[in-house]
Design an enzyme around this catalytic site. Structure first.
Site, PDB file in Angstrom:
ATOM      1  N   GLU A 115      -1.285  -1.363   3.630  1.00 16.24           N
ATOM      2  CA  GLU A 115      -2.484  -1.029   2.845  1.00 16.24           C
ATOM      3  C   GLU A 115      -3.324  -2.292   2.733  1.00 16.24           C
ATOM      4  O   GLU A 115      -2.797  -3.366   2.430  1.00 16.24           O
ATOM      5  CB  GLU A 115      -2.101  -0.529   1.445  1.00 16.24           C
ATOM      6  CG  GLU A 115      -3.337  -0.206   0.608  1.00 16.24           C
ATOM      7  CD  GLU A 115      -3.006   0.398  -0.754  1.00 16.24           C
ATOM      8  OE1 GLU A 115      -1.815   0.543  -1.087  1.00 16.24           O
ATOM      9  OE2 GLU A 115      -3.977   0.706  -1.485  1.00 16.24           O
ATOM     10  N   GLU A 119      -7.846   5.939   1.502  1.00 18.24           N
ATOM     11  CA  GLU A 119      -7.238   6.285   0.221  1.00 18.24           C
ATOM     12  C   GLU A 119      -8.325   6.547  -0.820  1.00 18.24           C
ATOM     13  O   GLU A 119      -9.203   5.721  -1.039  1.00 18.24           O
ATOM     14  CB  GLU A 119      -6.327   5.141  -0.252  1.00 18.24           C
ATOM     15  CG  GLU A 119      -5.201   4.853   0.739  1.00 18.24           C
ATOM     16  CD  GLU A 119      -4.128   3.944   0.165  1.00 18.24           C
ATOM     17  OE1 GLU A 119      -4.202   3.593  -1.038  1.00 18.24           O
ATOM     18  OE2 GLU A 119      -3.196   3.591   0.921  1.00 18.24           O
ATOM     19  N   GLU A 129       4.817   4.642  -4.447  1.00 20.31           N
ATOM     20  CA  GLU A 129       4.184   3.340  -4.671  1.00 20.31           C
ATOM     21  C   GLU A 129       5.026   2.499  -5.620  1.00 20.31           C
ATOM     22  O   GLU A 129       5.765   3.050  -6.448  1.00 20.31           O
ATOM     23  CB  GLU A 129       2.803   3.531  -5.313  1.00 20.31           C
ATOM     24  CG  GLU A 129       1.739   4.077  -4.399  1.00 20.31           C
ATOM     25  CD  GLU A 129       0.360   3.951  -5.042  1.00 20.31           C
ATOM     26  OE1 GLU A 129       0.137   4.619  -6.063  1.00 20.31           O
ATOM     27  OE2 GLU A 129      -0.465   3.170  -4.520  1.00 20.31           O
TER      28      GLU A 129
HETATM   29  P1  C2E Z   1      -3.724   0.680  -5.384  1.00 17.46           P
HETATM   30  O1  C2E Z   1      -4.605   1.295  -4.344  1.00 17.46           O
HETATM   31  O2  C2E Z   1      -2.840   1.587  -6.106  1.00 17.46           O
HETATM   32  O3  C2E Z   1      -3.000  -0.488  -4.721  1.00 17.46           O
HETATM   33  C1  C2E Z   1      -1.701  -0.787  -4.974  1.00 17.46           C
HETATM   34  C2  C2E Z   1      -1.623  -1.784  -6.040  1.00 17.46           C
HETATM   35  O4  C2E Z   1      -0.249  -1.907  -6.484  1.00 17.46           O
HETATM   36  C3  C2E Z   1      -1.991  -3.200  -5.552  1.00 17.46           C
HETATM   37  O5  C2E Z   1      -2.559  -3.901  -6.581  1.00 17.46           O
HETATM   38  C4  C2E Z   1      -0.652  -3.783  -5.246  1.00 17.46           C
HETATM   39  O6  C2E Z   1      -0.637  -5.181  -5.291  1.00 17.46           O
HETATM   40  C5  C2E Z   1       0.173  -3.224  -6.354  1.00 17.46           C
HETATM   41  N1  C2E Z   1       1.600  -3.145  -5.983  1.00 17.46           N
HETATM   42  C6  C2E Z   1       2.135  -2.849  -4.798  1.00 17.46           C
HETATM   43  N2  C2E Z   1       3.483  -2.820  -4.880  1.00 17.46           N
HETATM   44  C7  C2E Z   1       3.773  -3.118  -6.177  1.00 17.46           C
HETATM   45  C8  C2E Z   1       4.998  -3.244  -6.868  1.00 17.46           C
HETATM   46  O7  C2E Z   1       6.138  -3.109  -6.341  1.00 17.46           O
HETATM   47  N3  C2E Z   1       4.960  -3.536  -8.188  1.00 17.46           N
HETATM   48  C9  C2E Z   1       3.747  -3.731  -8.825  1.00 17.46           C
HETATM   49  N4  C2E Z   1       3.729  -4.014 -10.112  1.00 17.46           N
HETATM   50  N5  C2E Z   1       2.553  -3.615  -8.181  1.00 17.46           N
HETATM   51  C10 C2E Z   1       2.577  -3.297  -6.867  1.00 17.46           C
HETATM   52  P2  C2E Z   1      -3.803  -4.687  -6.373  1.00 17.46           P
HETATM   53  O8  C2E Z   1      -3.903  -5.283  -5.073  1.00 17.46           O
HETATM   54  O9  C2E Z   1      -4.000  -5.560  -7.560  1.00 17.46           O
HETATM   55  O10 C2E Z   1      -4.936  -3.583  -6.397  1.00 17.46           O
HETATM   56  C11 C2E Z   1      -5.208  -2.856  -7.520  1.00 17.46           C
HETATM   57  C12 C2E Z   1      -6.092  -1.706  -7.208  1.00 17.46           C
HETATM   58  O11 C2E Z   1      -7.328  -2.178  -6.830  1.00 17.46           O
HETATM   59  C13 C2E Z   1      -5.642  -0.874  -6.050  1.00 17.46           C
HETATM   60  O12 C2E Z   1      -4.662   0.015  -6.467  1.00 17.46           O
HETATM   61  C14 C2E Z   1      -6.879  -0.247  -5.612  1.00 17.46           C
HETATM   62  O13 C2E Z   1      -7.145   0.900  -6.371  1.00 17.46           O
HETATM   63  C15 C2E Z   1      -7.878  -1.299  -5.893  1.00 17.46           C
HETATM   64  N6  C2E Z   1      -8.148  -2.033  -4.659  1.00 17.46           N
HETATM   65  C16 C2E Z   1      -7.509  -3.113  -4.146  1.00 17.46           C
HETATM   66  N7  C2E Z   1      -8.076  -3.497  -3.010  1.00 17.46           N
HETATM   67  C17 C2E Z   1      -9.085  -2.652  -2.791  1.00 17.46           C
HETATM   68  C18 C2E Z   1     -10.038  -2.537  -1.731  1.00 17.46           C
HETATM   69  O14 C2E Z   1     -10.044  -3.297  -0.739  1.00 17.46           O
HETATM   70  N8  C2E Z   1     -10.916  -1.529  -1.818  1.00 17.46           N
HETATM   71  C19 C2E Z   1     -10.902  -0.690  -2.857  1.00 17.46           C
HETATM   72  N9  C2E Z   1     -11.792   0.287  -2.873  1.00 17.46           N
HETATM   73  N10 C2E Z   1     -10.051  -0.751  -3.879  1.00 17.46           N
HETATM   74  C20 C2E Z   1      -9.123  -1.739  -3.821  1.00 17.46           C
HETATM   75 CA    CA Z   2      -2.069   3.458  -5.742  1.00 14.10          CA
HETATM   76 CA    CA Z   3      -4.402   2.376  -2.739  1.00 16.16          CA
END
Ligand code: C2E
Ligand code: CA
Ligand code: CA
Length: 809
Positions: free
Chosen positions: A571, A662, A749
């Site tokens: 992702e 997504e 997830e």
């Molecule tokens: P998401 O799409 O649900 O992305 C997964 C989030 O869960 C990511 O946080 C990831 O770092 C975190 N994660 C993955 N595995 C684990 C785990 O085992 N434990 C925990 N506690 N967390 C885990 P992240 O990167 O901080 O991103 C947060 C949200 O921000 C994402 O949720 C997504 O909705 C948004 N996001 C991040 N990057 C992008 C992007 O490039 N474009 C868009 N539109 N939204 C983004």
């Molecule tokens: Ca998610």
């Molecule tokens: Ca996602």
């Protein structure tokens, strides 16, 4: 008294009563004739004026002379008497000159001192005529004069002469009428007291001059002059009648014209209404004939005639007999009717104009769609409230209401449907808010309610809650039922709200907070919201330069198959390499990025980078590698989004099934623009669609059926306690069953432990989480997962070992 006695004796004993009466009659006729002709003189012009003036002078002179003569004939001197002809004629001429000069000076509407002066001059003429004429009266006897009576005759009559001509030139008719009797009185006093002053003593030694004319001979001459005077009197009567007829005719013509006019018209002489037209009768609520004769001030009590400017309109209030006030505009024009000056007052009814203006004003202040107050009017009301609050501390509460998902209603039901929804919402607002609150539609789907005299946060929250519940009730359109919700920012007037702008800004912050916290709720304003807003502004500015400076980077988190732990894809997740603070996670800036203008370009850049990276890794040996890319709502709003995706795939050389987009429930729920159609056409291309954070939002299950998706990503929150929580297990089981029925793949997830992975294996095909790898840079990902890199590194390692072996050997 001393003067009166000889006068009365003289009158009683020495005068023929009949002739004396005749003298009075002649004098009266002559005076009226002369003054009347004189009056016409002042209005005539050119030749006619000179003719009338001469007539008036001659008449006045002859009157005085004839009166004098007849009075002398009436006088019985008790001795032979006669008239000295030359002196008689001379007295007539001198008298005429004096009288004429007096009239000339006083003629017309001269100023008062001048008129009085003319009167004195005229009086002097009559005095000269009398006393000089007296010297022409010769008797057989001695003539003596009583000096006191002579003085009395002059001093008593002169002021009356002055007063008489003074009044003759007055505007007021009553005064003018008194002029002639006064003149008569003056002549009478002069003559009678003058005659009484005469003392005659018979003396046979004194003979009458032989050229003197006996009274019997003079009588016919006097009679002829009297007839002339009657002629003049008749002339004056004719002139007066003619002038009156002309005035009447003019007025009648004017009246006819006036009746044609739509406006109310009144012809006034001084302040008195002489005539009025039908228009004014209607306006004043009185018949025309009742209006005539009224003083203008009864119609316009607060606007005196003198205040109405000539030829310029003035606002005034016309008062009807029933006290009703009609707003009018009045205008005055002065003009001549015959020789008279008249003022025409035009009354223009202002009721219709004011009604129209009022209507325009209401239209300008109401929202034509809902009938609520519009933004302008609302701002006015709010300004008043804020000012009141500052002055008296009277509290208020402002509710800012914004509909959730209205855009999608507009898109799916058309503009007419959208309008109907707005009307329904407005009705519900009014129903809940009641008449004591002020309700407005500020723009599109934004409403406001102003609660007066209350600023209790609990109370306001409860009103907001009521409003939301009422708005959330299904709305029945012609063919369909729609649901709409609302978010409300609540601002009680406790804080130091100095300006309307501040009030609106704070309410807006509360509304923003409500929207950001899941919608369908009311949120109270808090001071920290302002700080957060300021921080958002800072972040937006910094984000802009980060974007320009290339400080944004895409990280990749591996996704694996639970059955064998094989890598299936990754992702793409955004990171901000912040100069001092290190790497920032999306939580710190994503809300700002999402809401700002960078969402589309940054989203597009992530998509292209991710596709390129995926294609590169596929080429490097990761067969069937799939890249997951998160979307911003703004990207899906773009009408050409599917083409953009196709272009990104083409440019990267990535097959469509190598990409999975997504989307979160929020994006789907808002359903703005062509979201659903876009997703369907992307699905048609072969691109995968994953339903992100599944289970956390409010998406209805029917969405699974209607939207073209390929995968459910079970939210981390269900996975966290899945080994111990029965509820979470039940939910995951249900999601899995549903996914199977709908032919959807499931990804778990946030898998952090081996136990979670083992448990989830029964329900999900794939998983993502720290257990398998954190989000990492492309380089790190490549080093860890790319077979080619791994082979190269292995080669490198064995090479290095070989070198070391050789060296030791
Ligand atoms: P998401 O799409 O649900 O992305 C997964 C989030 O869960 C990511 O946080 C990831 O770092 C975190 N994660 C993955 N595995 C684990 C785990 O085992 N434990 C925990 N506690 N967390 C885990 P992240 O990167 O901080 O991103 C947060 C949200 O921000 C994402 O949720 C997504 O909705 C948004 N996001 C991040 N990057 C992008 C992007 O490039 N474009 C868009 N539109 N939204 C983004
Ligand atoms: Ca998610
Ligand atoms: Ca996602």
């Amino acid at each position: 008294m001393m003067m009166i006695q000889p006068i009365v004796t003289c009158l009683q004993n020495q005068h023929d009563a009949g002739l004396l009466l005749l003298a009075a009659l002649v004098c009266t006729i002559g005076v009226y004739g002369a003054l009347s002709v004189q009056d016409h003189t002042s209005r005539a012009k050119g030749q006619a004026r000179i003719r009338l003036m001469m007539t008036s002078l001659v008449t006045a002179g002859c009157t005085a002379w004839a009166t004098h003569m007849i009075a002398l004939l009436a006088f019985d001197p008790d001795m032979p008497a006669a008239f000295e002809p030359i002196q008689t004629v001379l007295s007539l001429i001198l008298g005429m000159i004096g009288i004429g000069a007096g009239l000339l000076v006083a003629t017309g509407r001269q100023r008062r001192p001048r008129r009085a002066g003319g009167g004195v001059l005229l009086g002097a003429g009559v005095v000269v005529l009398h006393y000089f004429g007296q010297t022409a009266y010769v008797v057989r006897g001695r003539v003596e004069w009583d000096a006191g009576l002579v003085a009395f005759s002059v001093l008593a009559s002169l002021p009356l002469f002055a007063l008489s001509l003074l009044l003759a030139g007055e505007r007021n008719r009553t005064f003018r009428v008194a002029a002639a009797p006064l003149l008569l009185l003056a002549i009478a006093i002069l003559h009678i007291s003058g005659m009484a002053a005469l003392r005659l003593t018979y003396d046979p030694r004194i003979a009458l001059p032989h050229w003197s004319i006996s009274p019997q001979l003079l009588a016919p001459v006097v009679a002829a002059i009297c007839i002339g005077l009657f002629g003049v009197a008749l002339l004056s009567v004719k002139l007066t009648l003619d002038a009156k007829a002309r005035v009447r005719e003019d007025q009648q013509r004017l009246g006819e014209l006036a009746n044609l006019a739509v406006e109310g018209l009144a012809v006034c002489e001084e302040e008195t209404i002489v005539s009025a037209n039908e228009g004014l009768a209607r306006l004043a609520g009185q018949p025309r004939d009742k209006l005539a004769g009224q003083n203008l001030s009864t119609l316009l009590p607060s606007t005196p005639l003198a205040d109405i400017p000539e030829g310029e309109e003035l606002d005034a209030a016309l008062v009807r007999p029933d006290e009703q006030v009609v707003p009018v505009r009045v205008l005055r024009r002065t003009f001549q009717v015959g020789a008279e000056t008249r003022a025409v007052i035009a009354f223009r009814d202002q009721r219709e104009r004011l009604r129209v203006e009022e209507k325009i004003r209401t239209l300008a202040y109401t929202d034509s769609l809902t009938g609520l107050a519009n933004r302008e009017w609302f701002n006015t009301m709010l300004s008043a409230r804020v000012a009141h609050f500052k002055e008296t501390g009277r509290p208020f509460t402002l509710l800012l209401i914004d509909l959730d998902g209205f855009k999608s209603i507009n898109d799916s039901c058309g503009h007419a449907g959208g309008d109907e929804v707005l009307r329904a919402v407005a009705e519900r607002l009014v129903a809940v808010a009641g008449p004591e609150y002020e309700t407005a539609r500020l723009s599109g789907d934004e409403f406001a309610v102003l609660i007066t005299d209350r600023a209790d946060p609990l109370d306001a929250s409860s009103v907001a809650e009521q409003i939301i519940r009422r708005i959330e009730e299904p709305i029945l359109l012609r063919e369909q039922i729609v649901h709409v919700s609302a978010s409300i920012g609540i601002l009680p007037s406790e804080q130091n709200h100095a300006t309307v702008e501040q009030v609106l800004m704070n309410a807006d912050l509360a509304l923003y907070d409500a929207k950001a916290n899941g919608r369908g709720h009311g949120r109270l304003f808090r001071q920290d919201l302002r700080h957060a807003a300021l921080a958002r502004v800072d972040t937006a500015v910094e984000l802009q330069s980060a974007w320009q400076d290339g400080d944004l980077e895409v990280y990749y988190q591996p996704q694996v198959r639970l059955a064998d732990g094989a890598l299936t894809g990754a992702e793409a997740l955004i990171r901000w390499n912040y100069p001092y603070r290190g790497i920032l996670s999306p939580a710190a800036f994503l809300p700002v990025l999402e809401a700002g203008p960078l969402a589309v370009p940054v989203g597009d850049w992530i998509l292209r980078s991710a596709c390129r990276q995926a294609a590169h890794w596929r080429a490097a040996g990761l067969r069937d590698f799939r890249i997951g890319v998160n979307l911003f709502a703004a990207q899906l709003r773009s009408p050409h989004f599917p083409e953009l995706v196709r272009e990104a795939l083409d440019q990267a050389g990535l097959p469509a099934d190598g990409l999975e987009l997504e989307v979160t429930e929020n994006i789907l729920l808002r359903n703005e623009g062509d979201t659903l159609r876009h997703l369907a056409s992307l699905r048609g291309l072969g691109v995968g669609i994953a339903f992100d954070d599944f289970g956390t939002g409010y998406a209805s299950l029917t969405m699974l059926k209607e939207i073209a998706i390929t995968r459910l990503k079970v939210d981390r929150s269900f996975v966290l306690d899945v080994e111990t929580s029965r509820k979470d297990q039940a939910i995951i089981e249900a999601i899995a069953t549903m996914a199977k029925g709908c032919d959807l793949a499931v990804t778990a997830e946030g898998v952090e432990t081996a136990e979670q992975a083992r448990f989830m294996e029964a329900y999900a095909i794939e998983a993502q989480g720290y257990l398998f790898g954190r989000p990492m840079t492309a380089t790190m990902f490549e080093e860890q997962f790319c077979p080619a890199t791994q082979v190269a590194r292995q080669l490198q390692r064995s090479n290095r070992e070989a070198i070391q072996v050789r060296q030791t050997a």
